[in-house]
Design a protein around this motif. Structure first.
Motif, short mmCIF file in Angstrom:
data_model
loop_
_atom_site.label_atom_id
_atom_site.label_comp_id
_atom_site.label_asym_id
_atom_site.label_seq_id
_atom_site.Cartn_x
_atom_site.Cartn_y
_atom_site.Cartn_z
N ALA A 298 5.22 -39.32 37.06
CA ALA A 298 5.55 -40.12 35.87
C ALA A 298 5.61 -39.25 34.62
O ALA A 298 6.41 -39.49 33.72
N ALA A 299 4.79 -38.22 34.59
CA ALA A 299 4.81 -37.30 33.44
C ALA A 299 6.14 -36.56 33.37
O ALA A 299 6.64 -36.27 32.27
N GLU A 300 6.76 -36.28 34.52
CA GLU A 300 8.05 -35.62 34.54
C GLU A 300 9.14 -36.51 33.94
O GLU A 300 10.08 -36.02 33.30
N MET A 301 9.01 -37.82 34.13
CA MET A 301 9.99 -38.75 33.56
C MET A 301 9.92 -38.77 32.05
O MET A 301 10.92 -39.01 31.37
N LEU A 302 8.74 -38.53 31.49
CA LEU A 302 8.54 -38.64 30.05
C LEU A 302 8.90 -37.37 29.29
O LEU A 302 8.93 -37.38 28.06
N LYS A 303 9.15 -36.28 29.99
CA LYS A 303 9.42 -35.00 29.32
C LYS A 303 10.73 -35.06 28.53
O LYS A 303 11.68 -35.70 28.96
N CYS B 147 3.27 -47.67 37.86
CA CYS B 147 2.42 -48.17 36.78
C CYS B 147 1.09 -47.42 36.74
O CYS B 147 0.61 -47.04 35.66
N ARG B 148 0.51 -47.20 37.91
CA ARG B 148 -0.77 -46.48 37.98
C ARG B 148 -0.62 -45.06 37.43
O ARG B 148 -1.52 -44.55 36.75
N ASP B 149 0.51 -44.43 37.73
CA ASP B 149 0.71 -43.05 37.26
C ASP B 149 0.84 -42.99 35.74
O ASP B 149 0.33 -42.07 35.10
N PHE B 150 1.52 -43.97 35.14
CA PHE B 150 1.59 -44.01 33.68
C PHE B 150 0.22 -44.30 33.07
O PHE B 150 -0.15 -43.73 32.04
N LEU B 151 -0.54 -45.18 33.71
CA LEU B 151 -1.88 -45.49 33.21
C LEU B 151 -2.79 -44.27 33.29
O LEU B 151 -3.60 -44.02 32.38
N LEU B 152 -2.65 -43.48 34.36
CA LEU B 152 -3.45 -42.27 34.50
C LEU B 152 -3.16 -41.26 33.40
O LEU B 152 -4.03 -40.45 33.03
N LEU B 153 -1.96 -41.32 32.86
CA LEU B 153 -1.59 -40.43 31.75
C LEU B 153 -2.12 -40.93 30.40
O LEU B 153 -1.95 -40.27 29.38
N GLY B 154 -2.75 -42.11 30.42
CA GLY B 154 -3.32 -42.65 29.20
C GLY B 154 -2.40 -43.55 28.40
O GLY B 154 -2.69 -43.89 27.25
N HIS B 155 -1.27 -43.95 29.00
CA HIS B 155 -0.31 -44.79 28.28
C HIS B 155 -0.61 -46.28 28.49
O HIS B 155 -1.11 -46.68 29.54
N GLU B 156 -0.27 -47.07 27.50
CA GLU B 156 -0.26 -48.53 27.68
C GLU B 156 1.02 -48.88 28.43
O GLU B 156 2.10 -48.37 28.12
N MET C 189 5.86 -49.87 45.10
CA MET C 189 6.55 -48.92 44.24
C MET C 189 6.24 -49.21 42.77
O MET C 189 5.95 -48.30 42.00
N LEU C 190 6.33 -50.46 42.37
CA LEU C 190 6.02 -50.84 41.00
C LEU C 190 4.58 -50.50 40.66
O LEU C 190 4.28 -49.92 39.60
N GLU C 191 3.66 -50.86 41.56
CA GLU C 191 2.25 -50.57 41.31
C GLU C 191 2.00 -49.07 41.22
O GLU C 191 1.23 -48.61 40.37
N SER C 192 2.68 -48.30 42.09
CA SER C 192 2.46 -46.85 42.11
C SER C 192 2.86 -46.22 40.78
O SER C 192 2.11 -45.41 40.21
N SER D 62 10.70 -43.93 48.11
CA SER D 62 10.15 -42.61 48.41
C SER D 62 9.08 -42.21 47.39
O SER D 62 8.20 -41.39 47.69
N TYR D 63 9.14 -42.79 46.21
CA TYR D 63 8.18 -42.45 45.15
C TYR D 63 6.75 -42.66 45.62
O TYR D 63 5.86 -41.87 45.28
N CYS D 64 6.52 -43.70 46.40
CA CYS D 64 5.16 -44.04 46.83
C CYS D 64 4.52 -42.91 47.61
O CYS D 64 3.33 -42.60 47.43
N GLU D 65 5.29 -42.27 48.47
CA GLU D 65 4.78 -41.16 49.26
C GLU D 65 4.81 -39.86 48.47
O GLU D 65 3.89 -39.05 48.54
#
Length: 279
Positions: free
Chosen positions: A274-279, A6-15, A1-4, A261-264
């Motif tokens: 992750a982009a939805e969390m940042l809106k 993190c990967r989604d935030f990284l895909l958005l270009g965030h540190e 879950m943590l890795e998932s 559930s986030y992983c699936e």
């Protein structure tokens, strides 16, 4: 879950600043700004330092033993940066008895529930319910400590302060929600909860998809819960049981945090969650 996530935030270009136990090795940590946590005694300082640097904060922690609430209260000075539920929301929802009372008072269908007092527990249960009943910790997470009590001999396993609920026969379903800063809500796809044993046990995974008809019922109930709860931000989950009769559908509890559930869901979603969390 943590890795998932993190990967989604990284895909958005965030540190991604990742406080992590120095003994753990995670592949995703190689792409994050890892901050080593040597022992629990310096975790508070690490979190506060990271919070001061970050633009957004996602807290991932179980609510058991008040752990999630404690760290959110620690980070209250930076609460405006949170992209996960805030301390007031967690204070309400992580307390299953208080959350039940809150939802019931606002017309949300819940199973009959009470909190065991310091009186005769066996007598209390027998006076309020027909067996079987579900007994669980008031602040548990991940189905830890949840059990079905089907005879009087098993009642001795229940403790003062635990939650006792009417057992509802049906399909256990979870719905994850992501609330944005402007209170828009993204309802994720509902899924069926799978446990290690029938009908209850440790949560193993969430199975997708469920039928379109059940999805409609699940989202309808999730909307009722969301409307009844105080406004917050970020990802949280709602557990429910969809009964044979739609009029018997009930909410079981609210999980005020990122869930497994986030992983699936991230794999099934057409958007980056992750982009939805940042809106």
């Amino acid at each position: 879950m943590l890795e998932s996530v993190c990967r989604d935030f990284l895909l958005l270009g965030h540190e991604v600043i990742l406080p992590l136990d120095s003994r753990l090795e995670l592949e995703v940590a190689n792409y994050c700004s890892r901050v080593a946590v040597d022992d629990e005694s310096n975790l508070d300082d690490v979190l506060c330092d990271a919070a001061g640097t970050a633009d957004a904060i996602l807290v991932i922690c179980p609510e058991s033993g008040g752990c999630l609430l404690r760290y959110l209260q620690l980070l209250d000075p930076w609460s405006e940066k949170l992209v996960s539920p805030d301390s007031e929301f967690v204070k309400l929802t992580a307390d299953k008895w208080r959350c039940f009372q809150w939802l019931q008072q606002r017309g949300v269908p819940c199973p009959r529930t009470f909190q065991a007092s310091d009186g005769s527990l066996c007598q209390e249960i027998c006076e309020n319910f027909k067996l079987p009943v579900v007994v669980k910790p008031n602040d548990g997470a991940g189905s830890e400590g949840v059990r079905l009590i089907s005879n009087r001999k098993q009642l001795s396993s229940a403790s003062v302060g635990e939650i006792v609920q009417e057992y509802i026969v049906g399909i256990p379903v979870s719905v994850s929600l992501i609330t944005s800063r402007n209170a828009d809500i993204h309802f994720c796809e509902p899924g069926e909860q799978i446990f290690a044993s029938y009908p209850l046990g440790p949560h193993v995974r969430t199975r997708y998809p469920i039928s379109p008809y059940l999805q409609i019922r699940a989202k309808k109930l999730a909307r009722q819960v969301s409307d009844a709860l105080p406004r917050t931000r970020g990802y949280f989950g709602i557990d429910m049981v969809l009964a044979e009769d739609e009029n018997r559908d009930v909410v079981i509890e609210v999980n005020p945090r990122l869930t497994t559930s986030y992983c699936e869901l991230r794999c099934r979603s057409e958007i980056n969650l992750a982009a939805e969390m940042l809106k």
